[in-house]
Scaffold this active site. Sequence first.
Site, mmCIF file in Angstrom:
data_model
loop_
_atom_site.group_PDB
_atom_site.id
_atom_site.type_symbol
_atom_site.label_atom_id
_atom_site.label_comp_id
_atom_site.label_asym_id
_atom_site.label_seq_id
_atom_site.Cartn_x
_atom_site.Cartn_y
_atom_site.Cartn_z
ATOM 1 N N ARG A 1 47.421 36.628 76.921
ATOM 2 C CA ARG A 1 48.812 37.390 77.266
ATOM 3 C C ARG A 1 48.736 37.812 78.533
ATOM 4 O O ARG A 1 49.908 38.204 79.303
ATOM 5 C CB ARG A 1 48.978 38.291 75.951
ATOM 6 C CG ARG A 1 49.593 37.702 74.764
ATOM 7 C CD ARG A 1 49.333 38.722 73.478
ATOM 8 N NE ARG A 1 48.124 39.137 73.308
ATOM 9 C CZ ARG A 1 47.845 39.745 72.359
ATOM 10 N NH1 ARG A 1 48.575 40.260 71.516
ATOM 11 N NH2 ARG A 1 46.532 40.059 72.302
ATOM 12 N N LYS B 1 26.679 38.108 54.373
ATOM 13 C CA LYS B 1 26.410 38.669 55.655
ATOM 14 C C LYS B 1 25.276 39.715 55.760
ATOM 15 O O LYS B 1 24.951 40.427 54.600
ATOM 16 C CB LYS B 1 27.494 39.358 56.119
ATOM 17 C CG LYS B 1 28.979 38.644 56.234
ATOM 18 C CD LYS B 1 29.122 38.422 57.756
ATOM 19 C CE LYS B 1 30.123 37.502 57.888
ATOM 20 N NZ LYS B 1 29.994 36.476 59.170
ATOM 21 N N ALA C 1 36.623 30.813 72.084
ATOM 22 C CA ALA C 1 36.761 29.863 73.341
ATOM 23 C C ALA C 1 35.548 30.091 74.043
ATOM 24 O O ALA C 1 35.023 29.268 74.729
ATOM 25 C CB ALA C 1 38.144 30.416 74.039
ATOM 26 N N HIS D 1 32.733 26.023 54.221
ATOM 27 C CA HIS D 1 31.566 25.396 54.392
ATOM 28 C C HIS D 1 30.949 24.932 53.368
ATOM 29 O O HIS D 1 30.047 23.942 52.998
ATOM 30 C CB HIS D 1 30.565 26.204 55.079
ATOM 31 C CG HIS D 1 31.338 26.784 56.606
ATOM 32 N ND1 HIS D 1 32.302 26.043 57.257
ATOM 33 C CD2 HIS D 1 31.424 27.960 56.928
ATOM 34 C CE1 HIS D 1 32.722 26.641 58.125
ATOM 35 N NE2 HIS D 1 32.401 27.847 58.322
ATOM 36 N N LYS E 1 39.564 27.083 60.910
ATOM 37 C CA LYS E 1 39.767 27.832 59.596
ATOM 38 C C LYS E 1 39.749 29.112 59.867
ATOM 39 O O LYS E 1 39.472 29.855 60.894
ATOM 40 C CB LYS E 1 38.500 27.668 58.721
ATOM 41 C CG LYS E 1 36.991 28.311 59.450
ATOM 42 C CD LYS E 1 36.114 28.508 58.180
ATOM 43 C CE LYS E 1 35.569 29.796 58.652
ATOM 44 N NZ LYS E 1 34.437 30.463 58.079
ATOM 45 N N HIS F 1 33.874 23.547 61.152
ATOM 46 C CA HIS F 1 32.810 23.333 62.121
ATOM 47 C C HIS F 1 31.356 22.740 61.474
ATOM 48 O O HIS F 1 30.577 21.848 62.075
ATOM 49 C CB HIS F 1 32.692 24.134 63.136
ATOM 50 C CG HIS F 1 31.681 25.490 62.675
ATOM 51 N ND1 HIS F 1 32.383 26.617 62.195
ATOM 52 C CD2 HIS F 1 30.307 25.652 62.502
ATOM 53 C CE1 HIS F 1 31.400 27.200 61.848
ATOM 54 N NE2 HIS F 1 30.360 26.839 62.222
HETATM 55 N N1 LIG Z 1 34.798 33.574 66.917
HETATM 56 C C1 LIG Z 1 34.247 32.657 66.136
HETATM 57 O O1 LIG Z 1 32.971 32.557 66.425
HETATM 58 C C2 LIG Z 1 34.990 31.995 65.295
HETATM 59 C C3 LIG Z 1 34.597 31.019 64.376
HETATM 60 C C4 LIG Z 1 35.183 30.224 63.421
HETATM 61 C C5 LIG Z 1 36.432 30.614 63.414
HETATM 62 N N2 LIG Z 1 37.073 31.273 64.131
HETATM 63 C C6 LIG Z 1 38.432 31.432 64.115
HETATM 64 O O2 LIG Z 1 38.972 31.204 65.206
HETATM 65 C C7 LIG Z 1 40.470 31.905 65.484
HETATM 66 C C8 LIG Z 1 40.262 32.722 66.923
HETATM 67 O O3 LIG Z 1 39.114 33.625 66.776
HETATM 68 P P1 LIG Z 1 38.509 34.510 67.984
HETATM 69 O O4 LIG Z 1 37.213 35.079 67.366
HETATM 70 O O5 LIG Z 1 38.424 33.586 69.098
HETATM 71 O O6 LIG Z 1 39.695 35.666 68.107
HETATM 72 P P2 LIG Z 1 39.677 36.646 69.196
HETATM 73 O O7 LIG Z 1 38.384 36.786 70.216
HETATM 74 O O8 LIG Z 1 40.423 37.988 68.700
HETATM 75 O O9 LIG Z 1 40.898 35.955 70.035
HETATM 76 C C9 LIG Z 1 41.956 35.888 69.915
HETATM 77 C C10 LIG Z 1 42.635 35.137 71.072
HETATM 78 O O10 LIG Z 1 44.257 35.003 70.634
HETATM 79 C C11 LIG Z 1 44.947 35.417 71.967
HETATM 80 N N3 LIG Z 1 46.246 36.104 71.197
HETATM 81 C C12 LIG Z 1 46.579 37.032 70.292
HETATM 82 N N4 LIG Z 1 47.708 37.247 70.170
HETATM 83 C C13 LIG Z 1 48.429 36.611 71.017
HETATM 84 C C14 LIG Z 1 49.764 36.201 71.215
HETATM 85 N N5 LIG Z 1 50.975 36.751 70.416
HETATM 86 N N6 LIG Z 1 50.123 35.264 72.044
HETATM 87 C C15 LIG Z 1 49.196 34.642 73.030
HETATM 88 N N7 LIG Z 1 47.799 34.639 72.849
HETATM 89 C C16 LIG Z 1 47.403 35.735 71.815
HETATM 90 C C17 LIG Z 1 44.332 36.281 72.566
HETATM 91 O O11 LIG Z 1 44.308 36.446 73.820
HETATM 92 P P3 LIG Z 1 44.735 37.921 74.606
HETATM 93 O O12 LIG Z 1 44.094 39.231 73.766
HETATM 94 O O13 LIG Z 1 43.959 37.547 75.849
HETATM 95 O O14 LIG Z 1 46.343 38.032 74.907
HETATM 96 C C18 LIG Z 1 42.818 35.742 72.298
HETATM 97 O O15 LIG Z 1 42.648 34.842 73.077
HETATM 98 C C19 LIG Z 1 40.239 32.851 64.456
HETATM 99 O O16 LIG Z 1 41.348 32.214 63.301
HETATM 100 C C20 LIG Z 1 39.262 32.721 63.695
HETATM 101 O O17 LIG Z 1 39.204 32.998 62.319
HETATM 102 C C21 LIG Z 1 36.557 32.118 64.902
#
Ligand SMILES: NC(=O)c1ccc[n+]([C@@H]2O[C@H](COP(=O)([O-])OP(=O)(O)OC[C@H]3O[C@@H](n4cnc5c(N)ncnc54)[C@H](OP(=O)(O)O)[C@@H]3O)[C@@H](O)[C@H]2O)c1
Length: 487
Positions: A46, A334, A18, A244, A152, A182
């Site tokens: 949360r 990687k 996000a 990808h 994904k 993406h």
């Molecule tokens: N990061 C990237 O560049 C990227 C790229 C491609 C795909 N993805 C995919 O996108 C997804 C998210 O990745 P991310 O890197 O953003 O993960 P992250 O940084 O770990 O964020 C996880 C999010 O989930 C929320 N969350 C976790 N458990 C929760 C629960 N029980 N109830 C409500 N909210 C909860 C967390 O909120 P709080 O901790 O604030 O509660 C946080 O906002 C994953 O599936 C990942 O594989 C990520």
Amino acid sequence: MINEKCIMIIFGGTGDLAHRKLVPAIYNMHLSGQLPESFALLGTGRKQKSHKQYRHELAVSAKKYSSQSFKEKQWETLAGNIYYHDIDLQDNTGYQRLKETLKALSPGTNSEGNILYYLALAPQLFSPVSTNLKRNKLNASPYGWRRLLIEKPFGYNLASARELNTVITEAFSEENIYRIDHYLGKEMLQNILVLRFVNCIFEPLWNNNYIDNIQITASETDGIGTRGRYYDLSGAMRDMVQSHLFQMLALTAIEPPAQSDPHSVHMEKLNLLKTIQLWPDSPIEEKIVFGQYNNFRAEQGVSPDSKTETFSALKLTIDNDRWRGVPVYLRTGKNLGEKIAKIVIQFKVPSNIDSHILPGSSLADRSDLPNLLTLKVQPREGVVFQFNIKKPATMGEIVPVEMDFCQPCAFLINTPEAYERLLTDAIMGDKTRFTGWNEIECAWSIVDNIYQEYNKAGAYLHQYEPGSNGPQAAIDMLSRDNRRWWE
Ligand SMILES: NC(=O)c1ccc[n+]([C@@H]2O[C@H](COP(=O)([O-])OP(=O)(O)OC[C@H]3O[C@@H](n4cnc5c(N)ncnc54)[C@H](OP(=O)(O)O)[C@@H]3O)[C@@H](O)[C@H]2O)c1
């Protein structure tokens, strides 16, 4: 500007995706007038926090990660429509409060209009969130559409992907499910079909009579950062190849779609994916190379005896009339020396090349002389064509030279980034650049097969130095075929 009312909910609105991708994309869309006239963004997490605090945190990220300069005034207009809602998404009881928050975002009306749910969450939350949205009647409404965007990885293997699909299709109809890869939002990927089908010099040669091999590389200089736990369960094949790399290959090799509508493009990609196999009749180590960078096992969240591959190179075949006999080499990893995603089409060298050499002249090594068409997907988008000329001021020495089209240099505009395009498409209801379920299912069955063959053969996990081009075995894979990776 889109003339629709839309609330976008980012489940996982406090997470890395996000902050680094989605909110900067939304900010850019706001600047370029791509957001609906009436738009609200609701981020969830949360912890408890005020809207003000959340807006401030997002402003920091928009400043840091947007490709556009930060304009305080414009941000403030957008920020006025950004809200935060705390919820534990595993707990079904919290969803009624979410419903009330959504109603409050549309004062004076009896509906919330259209809602886009973005699951920026760990994959294990995809199913419970879809189910809880359904239980609380948040999955459909007579007053507007409800669309689900899923990041994904879509499953861990074929079985888990099917399970996930069953759950989400119980909650949302297929037409309202948008599965994100993406890479499909990247400019050059959209360009492949134009390059192939709108230039008559390429398509007649786009087959096994003229093409020697196809190489697709997606290499990253980063390691796994803080995502050790996720990556150790996933690996290069599940993380990159299944999504990808197979999508890049599908677009490179598909038959011309009958029409440009999403269904025709998806069907052609599916037909192509169905024909992909490991190269037949050769030992496993000549067609699968898995590697792990030194010290991967010491990374946070990674098991000390992890056998997860952080690098994968494959030799595949496309078993159809157009491509039979043309090897497809894929590699991704990687902690490599270069961050690049590209597709290289290597054409055959004419068999009668020697008869065109002028008397008294020399020929560079003929392995240097194939025509190469390189589609650069990232970081700098463009197309490079390598062809041969007589070197000036020589008797007739033949040398390869390049025509280099650099997209950002030629078009001095800020092309929208992948997430901007995909969010715009999802709001507009255009699914062309999203992955169809059948494609995902087919891609997983290929990946499952590859793992099965690898494990059955007890194949080797090669070590490689961070910053290198990966294991030597991946280089040997091509030299055994008298070929090389084009760096
Ligand atoms: N990061 C990237 O560049 C990227 C790229 C491609 C795909 N993805 C995919 O996108 C997804 C998210 O990745 P991310 O890197 O953003 O993960 P992250 O940084 O770990 O964020 C996880 C999010 O989930 C929320 N969350 C976790 N458990 C929760 C629960 N029980 N109830 C409500 N909210 C909860 C967390 O909120 P709080 O901790 O604030 O509660 C946080 O906002 C994953 O599936 C990942 O594989 C990520």
